[in-house]
Design an enzyme around this catalytic site. Structure first.
Site, PDB file in Angstrom:
ATOM      1  N   TYR A 118     -15.089   0.434  -7.604  1.00  0.00           N
ATOM      2  CA  TYR A 118     -16.409   1.030  -7.399  1.00  0.00           C
ATOM      3  C   TYR A 118     -17.330   0.759  -8.589  1.00  0.00           C
ATOM      4  O   TYR A 118     -18.526   1.026  -8.510  1.00  0.00           O
ATOM      5  CB  TYR A 118     -16.256   2.527  -7.128  1.00  0.00           C
ATOM      6  CG  TYR A 118     -15.409   2.773  -5.908  1.00  0.00           C
ATOM      7  CD1 TYR A 118     -15.936   2.639  -4.629  1.00  0.00           C
ATOM      8  CD2 TYR A 118     -14.051   3.077  -6.018  1.00  0.00           C
ATOM      9  CE1 TYR A 118     -15.150   2.816  -3.497  1.00  0.00           C
ATOM     10  CE2 TYR A 118     -13.256   3.256  -4.901  1.00  0.00           C
ATOM     11  CZ  TYR A 118     -13.805   3.118  -3.648  1.00  0.00           C
ATOM     12  OH  TYR A 118     -13.011   3.270  -2.529  1.00  0.00           O
ATOM     13  N   LYS A 143       0.856  -1.189   0.000  1.00  0.00           N
ATOM     14  CA  LYS A 143       0.000   0.000   0.000  1.00  0.00           C
ATOM     15  C   LYS A 143       0.890   1.236   0.000  1.00  0.00           C
ATOM     16  O   LYS A 143       1.647   1.477   0.942  1.00  0.00           O
ATOM     17  CB  LYS A 143      -0.915   0.012   1.221  1.00  0.00           C
ATOM     18  CG  LYS A 143      -1.872   1.209   1.264  1.00  0.00           C
ATOM     19  CD  LYS A 143      -2.790   1.117   2.469  1.00  0.00           C
ATOM     20  CE  LYS A 143      -3.746   2.291   2.554  1.00  0.00           C
ATOM     21  NZ  LYS A 143      -4.647   2.200   3.719  1.00  0.00           N
ATOM     22  N   ARG A 168     -10.987   9.348   1.421  1.00  0.00           N
ATOM     23  CA  ARG A 168     -10.909   9.993   2.733  1.00  0.00           C
ATOM     24  C   ARG A 168     -12.040  10.996   2.917  1.00  0.00           C
ATOM     25  O   ARG A 168     -12.549  11.184   4.031  1.00  0.00           O
ATOM     26  CB  ARG A 168      -9.542  10.650   2.903  1.00  0.00           C
ATOM     27  CG  ARG A 168      -8.418   9.627   3.007  1.00  0.00           C
ATOM     28  CD  ARG A 168      -7.040  10.257   2.959  1.00  0.00           C
ATOM     29  NE  ARG A 168      -5.989   9.238   3.045  1.00  0.00           N
ATOM     30  CZ  ARG A 168      -4.707   9.459   2.835  1.00  0.00           C
ATOM     31  NH1 ARG A 168      -4.294  10.694   2.538  1.00  0.00           N
ATOM     32  NH2 ARG A 168      -3.830   8.474   2.914  1.00  0.00           N
ATOM     33  N   GLU A 227       7.729  -6.519   1.729  1.00  0.00           N
ATOM     34  CA  GLU A 227       6.520  -6.518   2.557  1.00  0.00           C
ATOM     35  C   GLU A 227       5.639  -7.730   2.253  1.00  0.00           C
ATOM     36  O   GLU A 227       5.077  -8.361   3.159  1.00  0.00           O
ATOM     37  CB  GLU A 227       5.730  -5.228   2.337  1.00  0.00           C
ATOM     38  CG  GLU A 227       6.419  -3.968   2.845  1.00  0.00           C
ATOM     39  CD  GLU A 227       6.383  -3.833   4.355  1.00  0.00           C
ATOM     40  OE1 GLU A 227       5.729  -4.661   5.020  1.00  0.00           O
ATOM     41  OE2 GLU A 227       7.009  -2.898   4.874  1.00  0.00           O
ATOM     42  N   SER A 260     -10.226   5.265  -5.205  1.00  0.00           N
ATOM     43  CA  SER A 260     -11.189   6.336  -5.431  1.00  0.00           C
ATOM     44  C   SER A 260     -10.692   7.383  -6.418  1.00  0.00           C
ATOM     45  O   SER A 260     -11.461   7.880  -7.256  1.00  0.00           O
ATOM     46  CB  SER A 260     -11.524   7.007  -4.099  1.00  0.00           C
ATOM     47  OG  SER A 260     -10.353   7.547  -3.489  1.00  0.00           O
ATOM     48  N   LYS A 289      -2.163  -1.535  -3.740  1.00  0.00           N
ATOM     49  CA  LYS A 289      -3.025  -0.345  -3.720  1.00  0.00           C
ATOM     50  C   LYS A 289      -2.150   0.896  -3.781  1.00  0.00           C
ATOM     51  O   LYS A 289      -1.188   0.977  -3.015  1.00  0.00           O
ATOM     52  CB  LYS A 289      -3.865  -0.355  -2.437  1.00  0.00           C
ATOM     53  CG  LYS A 289      -4.819   0.827  -2.299  1.00  0.00           C
ATOM     54  CD  LYS A 289      -5.534   0.769  -0.956  1.00  0.00           C
ATOM     55  CE  LYS A 289      -6.486   1.955  -0.795  1.00  0.00           C
ATOM     56  NZ  LYS A 289      -7.127   1.982   0.536  1.00  0.00           N
TER      57      LYS A 289
END
Length: 301
Positions: free
Chosen positions: A291, A173, A183, A212, A252, A227
């Site tokens: 979305y 991320k 947000r 990671e 988003s 992401k």
């Protein structure tokens, strides 16, 4: 010749929910809504009937419930546990997976993903809180817990506390301006003058993502997520040799960019969206959080 295949079972629909009496349109994300309790249940039913793999739930928490330690995150009568229980009792899943976000930013008075002590996000204190949050969500009926916080060791801690937990780790991320509309939707922006760059990854570093992800594999994660999406296709593709299924979040800001181009008459929405989804599939994503998920499943494939 087509090689990448996009199906309903590759898609996950993120949904925003709040405790208000009416739906609220999200101006920064045209077509997206902060749903009421009843409305989000209808959207879950719609996603189930469209054949999606899952839905991901995100809460807009009332400001008076926020605190530095984010205790509302593990309140068994909090918004997300109530929604998850209601999905089981009223809608029924029918194979649809319910994914719940594990992070403190929606519940934090600072907007940070963790507990702030002495001016810094405290990794170990936050991990303890995330375990409590995960237990609360799984007891409510969540199928998949998805830690999006980027704290070190949180996958291992969740698995130790709940061995049967299915964990979709936000393993790669990146700190990104693409999260702005999200947000806005949750009212979870960091306190002015602060950011999340001490624990989210630098966008110029691909090697860190591999490290990671290897850590999360060793800690017992069941899925690995990248992401944002399109700006990190190289990272996504580099993870294909790992032994876990990959997810990607079409975030988003990426969604809002397509909407702006469509509104300006510059692109065909269906073609633009499907080319983007197929790019994720080519790069190796088994699951795509977008979305557009329900719209794609109902109308475009």
């Amino acid at each position: 010749m087509r090689r990448a295949v996009l199906s309903q079972k590759n898609l996950v629909q993120p949904l925003f929910v709040h405790d208000g009496a009416a739906n609220q349109m999200i101006s920064s994300m045209p077509g997206q809504t902060r749903h009421t309790f009843d409305s989000v249940l209808k959207e879950v039913e719609r996603a189930r009937d469209a054949g999606l793999w899952g839905v991901a739930l995100f809460p807009k928490v009332a400001d008076n419930l926020k605190s530095n330690h984010g205790e509302e995150a593990w309140n068994p009568d909090g918004l997300i546990p109530r929604v998850v229980r209601e999905i089981d009792q009223v809608v029924g899943k029918g194979g649809l997976k319910i994914i719940t976000d594990v992070a403190l930013d929606p519940y934090s008075s600072s907007g940070q993903d963790g507990i702030v002590l002495n001016g810094k996000v405290d990794n170990d204190a936050t991990v303890e809180a995330l375990v409590k949050q995960s237990i609360c969500q799984i007891q409510a009926g969540s199928d998949v817990v998805a830690p999006s916080d980027m704290m070190d060791g949180r996958v291992a801690a969740i698995k130790k506390a709940i061995p049967h937990a299915v964990v979709m780790s936000y393993a790669a991320k990146y700190a990104s301006a693409f999260y702005g509309p999200f947000r806005d939707a949750l009212g979870s922006a960091p306190t002015p003058g602060t950011d999340k760059k001490t624990y989210q990854m630098n966008f110029a570093n691909a090697k860190e993502a591999l490290l990671e992800c290897h850590h999360d594999v060793q800690e017992g994660a069941d899925f690995l997520m990248v992401k944002p999406g399109l700006p990190y296709l190289d990272v996504l593709a580099s993870l294909r040799p790992l032994p876990l299924p990959l997810a990607v979040y079409h975030v988003s800001g990426e969604y809002a960019m397509i909407k702006a181009a469509v509104e300006a008459g510059e692109v065909d929405e269906e073609e633009e969206v499907l080319s983007t989804m197929n790019a994720f599939r080519r790069a190796g994503a088994e699951l795509i959080l977008t979305y557009y998920a329900t719209q794609i499943a109902e109308n475009w494939i």
